[in-house]
Design a protein around this motif. Structure first.
Motif: not given
Length: 75
Positions: A30-38, A59-70
């Motif tokens: 599981v990867n967590v990214y900032s809104i600007d992709g860091v 703030g808002l973040y993107f979570v990539n899990a199992g090849g999907l992003t949320f």
């Protein structure tokens, strides 16, 4: 891997200290990214512990899990 977006739910959202991912098996990266992709976090998922986000700013973040992003919100 056969996982689709309808199989996975991230909760709670918004969250304050940790999020859990239903439908994701333990051991998935599981990867967590900032809104600007860091990339801010990278860990192997453990359904007992969830993903700790208490050290992230609100703030808002993107979570990539199992090849999907949320998208999640930290409050």
């Amino acid at each position: 891997n056969g996982i689709t977006a309808s199989d996975i739910q991230i909760y709670p959202n918004p969250a304050t200290d940790k999020v859990f991912i239903s439908g994701l098996q333990n051991g998935y990266n599981v990867n967590v990214y900032s809104i600007d992709g860091v990339q801010l976090l990278k860990e192997s998922y453990d359904s007992e512990k969830g993903i700790g986000i208490d050290n992230l700013s609100n703030g808002l973040y993107f979570v990539n899990a199992g090849g999907l992003t949320f998208k999640i919100e930290k409050k």
